[in-house]
Write a protein that holds these residues in place. Structure first.
Motif, PDB file in Angstrom:
ATOM      1  N   VAL A   1     -12.369 -27.101 -49.965  1.00 35.88           N
ATOM      2  CA  VAL A   1     -12.325 -28.405 -49.285  1.00 35.88           C
ATOM      3  C   VAL A   1     -13.465 -28.457 -48.272  1.00 35.88           C
ATOM      4  O   VAL A   1     -13.657 -27.519 -47.485  1.00 35.88           O
ATOM      5  CB  VAL A   1     -10.973 -28.619 -48.591  1.00 35.88           C
ATOM      6  CG1 VAL A   1     -10.965 -29.956 -47.855  1.00 35.88           C
ATOM      7  CG2 VAL A   1      -9.839 -28.562 -49.614  1.00 35.88           C
ATOM      8  N   LEU A   2     -14.227 -29.531 -48.296  1.00 31.98           N
ATOM      9  CA  LEU A   2     -15.394 -29.668 -47.421  1.00 31.98           C
ATOM     10  C   LEU A   2     -14.940 -30.012 -46.003  1.00 31.98           C
ATOM     11  O   LEU A   2     -14.704 -31.165 -45.659  1.00 31.98           O
ATOM     12  CB  LEU A   2     -16.333 -30.744 -47.972  1.00 31.98           C
ATOM     13  CG  LEU A   2     -17.043 -30.357 -49.277  1.00 31.98           C
ATOM     14  CD1 LEU A   2     -17.690 -31.575 -49.924  1.00 31.98           C
ATOM     15  CD2 LEU A   2     -18.082 -29.273 -49.025  1.00 31.98           C
ATOM     16  N   SER A   3     -14.831 -28.991 -45.187  1.00 32.37           N
ATOM     17  CA  SER A   3     -14.318 -29.180 -43.833  1.00 32.37           C
ATOM     18  C   SER A   3     -15.275 -29.977 -42.954  1.00 32.37           C
ATOM     19  O   SER A   3     -14.862 -30.556 -41.940  1.00 32.37           O
ATOM     20  CB  SER A   3     -14.037 -27.821 -43.180  1.00 32.37           C
ATOM     21  OG  SER A   3     -15.227 -27.034 -43.120  1.00 32.37           O
ATOM     22  N   LYS A   4     -16.565 -30.018 -43.321  1.00 30.22           N
ATOM     23  CA  LYS A   4     -17.536 -30.765 -42.528  1.00 30.22           C
ATOM     24  C   LYS A   4     -17.615 -32.240 -42.925  1.00 30.22           C
ATOM     25  O   LYS A   4     -18.396 -32.994 -42.334  1.00 30.22           O
ATOM     26  CB  LYS A   4     -18.911 -30.115 -42.648  1.00 30.22           C
ATOM     27  CG  LYS A   4     -18.981 -28.739 -41.997  1.00 30.22           C
ATOM     28  CD  LYS A   4     -20.391 -28.159 -42.049  1.00 30.22           C
ATOM     29  CE  LYS A   4     -20.442 -26.791 -41.368  1.00 30.22           C
ATOM     30  NZ  LYS A   4     -21.812 -26.212 -41.407  1.00 30.22           N
TER      31      LYS A   4
ATOM     32  N   GLU B   1     -16.741 -36.073 -43.002  1.00 35.36           N
ATOM     33  CA  GLU B   1     -16.212 -37.028 -42.030  1.00 35.36           C
ATOM     34  C   GLU B   1     -15.797 -38.291 -42.769  1.00 35.36           C
ATOM     35  O   GLU B   1     -16.504 -38.757 -43.665  1.00 35.36           O
ATOM     36  CB  GLU B   1     -17.280 -37.364 -40.983  1.00 35.36           C
ATOM     37  CG  GLU B   1     -17.813 -36.153 -40.241  1.00 35.36           C
ATOM     38  CD  GLU B   1     -18.983 -36.495 -39.330  1.00 35.36           C
ATOM     39  OE1 GLU B   1     -19.192 -37.706 -39.047  1.00 35.36           O
ATOM     40  OE2 GLU B   1     -19.715 -35.580 -38.921  1.00 35.36           O
TER      41      GLU B   1
ATOM     42  N   TYR C   1     -16.572 -29.077 -55.208  1.00 33.70           N
ATOM     43  CA  TYR C   1     -15.959 -29.163 -53.892  1.00 33.70           C
ATOM     44  C   TYR C   1     -14.998 -30.355 -53.855  1.00 33.70           C
ATOM     45  O   TYR C   1     -15.239 -31.373 -54.512  1.00 33.70           O
ATOM     46  CB  TYR C   1     -17.005 -29.353 -52.800  1.00 33.70           C
ATOM     47  CG  TYR C   1     -18.036 -28.254 -52.726  1.00 33.70           C
ATOM     48  CD1 TYR C   1     -17.813 -27.122 -51.947  1.00 33.70           C
ATOM     49  CD2 TYR C   1     -19.237 -28.360 -53.427  1.00 33.70           C
ATOM     50  CE1 TYR C   1     -18.768 -26.112 -51.871  1.00 33.70           C
ATOM     51  CE2 TYR C   1     -20.191 -27.355 -53.354  1.00 33.70           C
ATOM     52  CZ  TYR C   1     -19.956 -26.237 -52.577  1.00 33.70           C
ATOM     53  OH  TYR C   1     -20.893 -25.249 -52.509  1.00 33.70           O
TER      54      TYR C   1
ATOM     55  N   ARG D   1     -12.485 -35.135 -50.399  1.00 35.99           N
ATOM     56  CA  ARG D   1     -11.374 -35.626 -49.580  1.00 35.99           C
ATOM     57  C   ARG D   1     -10.078 -35.382 -50.333  1.00 35.99           C
ATOM     58  O   ARG D   1     -10.008 -35.565 -51.554  1.00 35.99           O
ATOM     59  CB  ARG D   1     -11.528 -37.109 -49.245  1.00 35.99           C
ATOM     60  CG  ARG D   1     -10.526 -37.578 -48.193  1.00 35.99           C
ATOM     61  CD  ARG D   1     -10.774 -38.984 -47.701  1.00 35.99           C
ATOM     62  NE  ARG D   1      -9.835 -39.311 -46.632  1.00 35.99           N
ATOM     63  CZ  ARG D   1      -9.757 -40.501 -46.024  1.00 35.99           C
ATOM     64  NH1 ARG D   1     -10.591 -41.476 -46.387  1.00 35.99           N
ATOM     65  NH2 ARG D   1      -8.882 -40.714 -45.069  1.00 35.99           N
TER      66      ARG D   1
ATOM     67  N   THR E   1     -16.916 -41.651 -46.807  1.00 40.62           N
ATOM     68  CA  THR E   1     -16.995 -40.262 -46.367  1.00 40.62           C
ATOM     69  C   THR E   1     -18.455 -39.839 -46.343  1.00 40.62           C
ATOM     70  O   THR E   1     -19.240 -40.245 -47.206  1.00 40.62           O
ATOM     71  CB  THR E   1     -16.197 -39.346 -47.322  1.00 40.62           C
ATOM     72  OG1 THR E   1     -14.800 -39.612 -47.168  1.00 40.62           O
ATOM     73  CG2 THR E   1     -16.457 -37.879 -47.033  1.00 40.62           C
TER      74      THR E   1
END
Length: 405
Positions: A58-61, A63, A348, A351, A396
């Motif tokens: 999961v792409l934690s960066k 937004e 990846y 969201r 996103t």
């Protein structure tokens, strides 16, 4: 779990050589029906734990921000078909909108703009309802946005008319929110019906700027989501599956790649949870599409190049089994990375954990999840616009470095 079959007997025994468009492939994979599969997936297969990311990092960066939510049902509780662009430093988003359901008569196009991350204008009508606004059970003319285009530094919004033949129209949009008059991008097809606000056109022939916009697609490695015979796109695959929602991209070696999704709905699950592909050397036409081993929920996807030959496939590549006619929620939305445009090596979750219920009930044709992305790369970021449950619009962004670029 996969339903693909591999021929036994050694590394090279049982391989099938197949020509797909202008490209030759060797494969030892076939579908449940026995159709050769174009091998394009070197990444892990998704897991069944979809809402937690289907096993993908999961792409934690990343937004996330809301673009628009309908305040009331009457404002249009169905919102879908995202289109995103950045022009002269401003983001423009457009999408289809209806108060009663998907692709219902009178479906219109809304748009919003942003000058700063996370701050969007109120949604405004870009293309009004082309005819009477009716329930989805009725037949009638409606609109589906296709994409934005820029010619001579002028921004154009292109949308397609459906339900009265299928053809594109466009209009200019400027920084002040002023629109030009709608015009045809192609000649009106025989039997086609114009939107009510275009019925005073002097001619059913596309003007010169319409022809330039039609050519813009080819010049910019683009194709309409609804491209068919006139674009040289075959919508019946080698295995007789019906295909929809085409897109193209240019691979690192300069070849063009056409992808489509297998058609299916929750009410009619006839798909096989695969993307389909054909290839073009830039000179010939598209050959008949073949199934790939790229999993698909199913949903519409999009591929874009990062500029160095790396290709990003943004969609819902979360099907954990092939050839089972699954219809899965479009959660997570994913980004798959290919260094050459032919093999996708890592995936990846962009969201995850989409809402499990709608804010407005009784709207027809919706399904849960994040879907139908429209992406651009700008200043080291990937920006992706999409619908949330076909009810709200969201965006996103994630830094390219988080994708290994």
């Amino acid at each position: 779990m996969s339903s693909e079959k591999s021929s036994p007997g050694g590394d090279n025994q049982g391989e099938i050589e197949v020509k797909v468009g202008t490209k030759n492939f060797k494969t030892n994979k076939v579908t449940k029906q026995g159709t050769p599969v174009v091998p394009m997936w070197n990444a892990q297969m998704p897991t069944v734990d979809l809402s937690a990311g289907a096993g993908f990092p999961v792409l934690s960066k990343a937004e996330h921000a809301v673009v628009w939510q309908p305040p009331t049902r009457e404002d249009g509780a169905y919102n879908h078909y995202a289109c995103l662009i950045n022009h002269k430093g401003k983001f423009y988003a457009m999408w289809g909108n209806h108060p009663l359901g998907e692709d219902a008569p009178g479906q219109r196009v809304l748009y919003a703009t942003s000058d700063a991350w996370g701050k969007w204008s109120e949604a405004k009508e870009l293309f009004p309802a082309p005819g009477p606004v009716l329930p989805r059970t009725e037949k009638g003319i409606h609109l589906k946005p296709d994409r934005w285009a820029v010619i001579d530094d002028v921004l154009y919004a292109i949308t397609y008319v459906h339900g009265a033949k299928v053809y594109p129209i466009a209009r200019t949009v400027n920084e002040k929110g002023e629109f030009g008059q709608p015009f045809l991008v192609e000649n009106l097809p025989d039997g086609g019906k114009l939107p009510v606000y275009m019925q005073d056109l002097a001619s059913a022939t596309a003007p010169p700027i319409g022809i330039r916009l039609r050519n813009w697609y080819r010049e910019n490695d683009q194709i309409s989501w609804w491209a068919a015979d006139t674009w040289g796109v075959l919508r019946t695959a080698i295995d007789s599956h019906k295909l929809i929602e085409s897109f193209i991209y240019r691979a690192k070696d300069g070849g063009l790649v056409l992808m489509l999704r297998d058609w299916g709905t929750s009410q009619n699950p006839v798909h096989d949870n695969r993307m389909y592909v054909s290839f073009n050397d830039g000179a010939g036409g598209w050959g008949i599409p073949y199934p790939t081993d790229i999993p698909d929920s199913p949903s519409r996807a999009q591929a874009i190049s990062s500029g160095d030959g790396t290709v990003l496939l943004i969609g819902n590549q979360n099907a954990y089994s092939f050839d089972q006619a699954l219809y899965l929620d479009r959660d997570p939305i994913t980004v798959s990375v290919s260094k050459d445009g032919y093999k996708f090596d890592c995936v990846y979750a962009l969201r995850i954990d989409a809402p499990k219920k709608y804010r407005f009930a009784g709207i027809k044709g919706r399904n849960l999840g994040y879907a139908y992305p429209s992406s651009i790369i700008l200043n080291g970021w990937l920006y992706t616009l999409y619908s949330v449950g076909k009810e709200d619009m969201a965006i996103t962004r994630v830094p390219l470095i988080a994708l290994g670029l």
